[in-house]
Write an enzyme that holds these catalytic residues in place. Structure first.
Site, PDB file in Angstrom:
ATOM      1  N   GLU A  90      -9.473 -34.717  19.475  1.00 22.71           N
ATOM      2  CA  GLU A  90     -10.478 -34.425  18.438  1.00 22.71           C
ATOM      3  C   GLU A  90     -11.623 -35.425  18.472  1.00 22.71           C
ATOM      4  O   GLU A  90     -12.020 -35.985  17.442  1.00 22.71           O
ATOM      5  CB  GLU A  90      -9.827 -34.419  17.037  1.00 22.71           C
ATOM      6  CG  GLU A  90      -8.603 -33.528  16.910  1.00 22.71           C
ATOM      7  CD  GLU A  90      -8.922 -32.038  16.891  1.00 22.71           C
ATOM      8  OE1 GLU A  90     -10.115 -31.667  16.925  1.00 22.71           O
ATOM      9  OE2 GLU A  90      -7.962 -31.257  16.877  1.00 22.71           O
ATOM     10  N   CYS A 146     -11.592 -14.348  23.064  1.00 19.33           N
ATOM     11  CA  CYS A 146     -12.386 -13.870  21.929  1.00 19.33           C
ATOM     12  C   CYS A 146     -11.529 -12.965  21.044  1.00 19.33           C
ATOM     13  O   CYS A 146     -10.913 -12.013  21.530  1.00 19.33           O
ATOM     14  CB  CYS A 146     -13.617 -13.117  22.410  1.00 19.33           C
ATOM     15  SG  CYS A 146     -14.560 -12.373  21.070  1.00 19.33           S
TER      16      CYS A 146
HETATM   17 ZN    ZN Z   1     -16.204 -11.131  22.230  1.00 14.36          ZN
END
Ligand code: ZN
Ligand code: ADP
Length: 206
Positions: A90, A146
């Site tokens: 992070e 995605c």
């Molecule tokens: Zn996409």
């Protein structure tokens, strides 16, 4: 690529959006360093205690013991100077001093492995990761999937309303999106998976 084999200092950066496997890859490389009997120390920022205060934890629940620091400066204070390999997770929460700290450690012969977000919720370069990329010996960009269309995703989509740069959260607050599906900032509510049942309740009209 990983090259935890030599005996000079260097900087390796693993960057990409949330859910892209940065922490998993960092842990994999640190485990290999441990197998090579190197002395390893792992640091994470105090701001990120979502899953554990004493471990770095991936979204797939892979874990490794770590020390918490309030910022990059504290890494130098908590460093055992016999340590050969330093892991930082992070990095985007570590503050700009991580640039100097990482360079200083690499110059003094340490292998510095850093993981962090390279872009923010608006799709902008997220300091200090871009600067670290410029200074690193090795760069790996990881992509997620995605959540809209299944293509490789380089963006972290914020799903909750806030204009703050830092809103710590995980599933439900953020999701991975590709270039085409990403909407900088907060997406339109009707496009959100979890908002649909509320917005389009049966019998609620159109
Ligand atoms: Zn996409
Ligand atoms: P990061 O550190 O980049 O946020 P992690 O290493 O914590 O990523 O988590 C990666 C894991 O997250 C994957 O191995 C997978 O199990 C899970 N995951 C959840 N959502 C996604 C997604 N959209 N794309 C890819 N992996 C995902």
């Amino acid at each position: 690529m990983d090259f935890v084999t030599g005996n000079i200092g260097w900087i390796e950066v693993i960057c990409g959006p949330m859910f892209s496997g940065k922490s998993e890859e960092l842990i994999r490389r640190l485990r290999r360093a441990m197998i090579a009997r190197k002395r390893v120390q792992v640091f994470k920022p105090a701001i990120d205690t979502r899953y554990s205060a004493t471990e770095i934890v991936s979204h797939g629940d892979i874990r490794m013991k770590s020390e918490v620091v309030s910022g990059a400066g504290e890494i130098l204070k908590k460093m055992d100077w016999r340590t050969q390999v330093i892991g930082v997770d992070e990095a985007n929460f570590m503050g700009p001093e991580l640039i100097d700290v990482a360079n200083q450690l690499a110059d003094s012969g340490k292998q510095v492995l850093i993981s962090g977000l390279d872009t923010d919720y608006m799709g902008r370069p997220f300091s200090p990761v871009p600067e670290l990329l410029a200074l690193a010996e090795s760069i790996t960009k990881t992509l997620a999937i995605c959540m809209r269309c299944g293509n490789p995703a380089k963006h972290t989509q914020r799903l909750v309303e806030s204009n703050d740069l830092i809103v710590v959260g995980a599933a439900g607050m953020y999701e991975a999106r590709c270039r085409r599906c990403f909407e900088p900032g907060i997406p339109r509510q009707e496009l959100l998976e979890f908002a649909r049942p509320i917005l389009k309740r049966p019998g609620a009209g159109t």
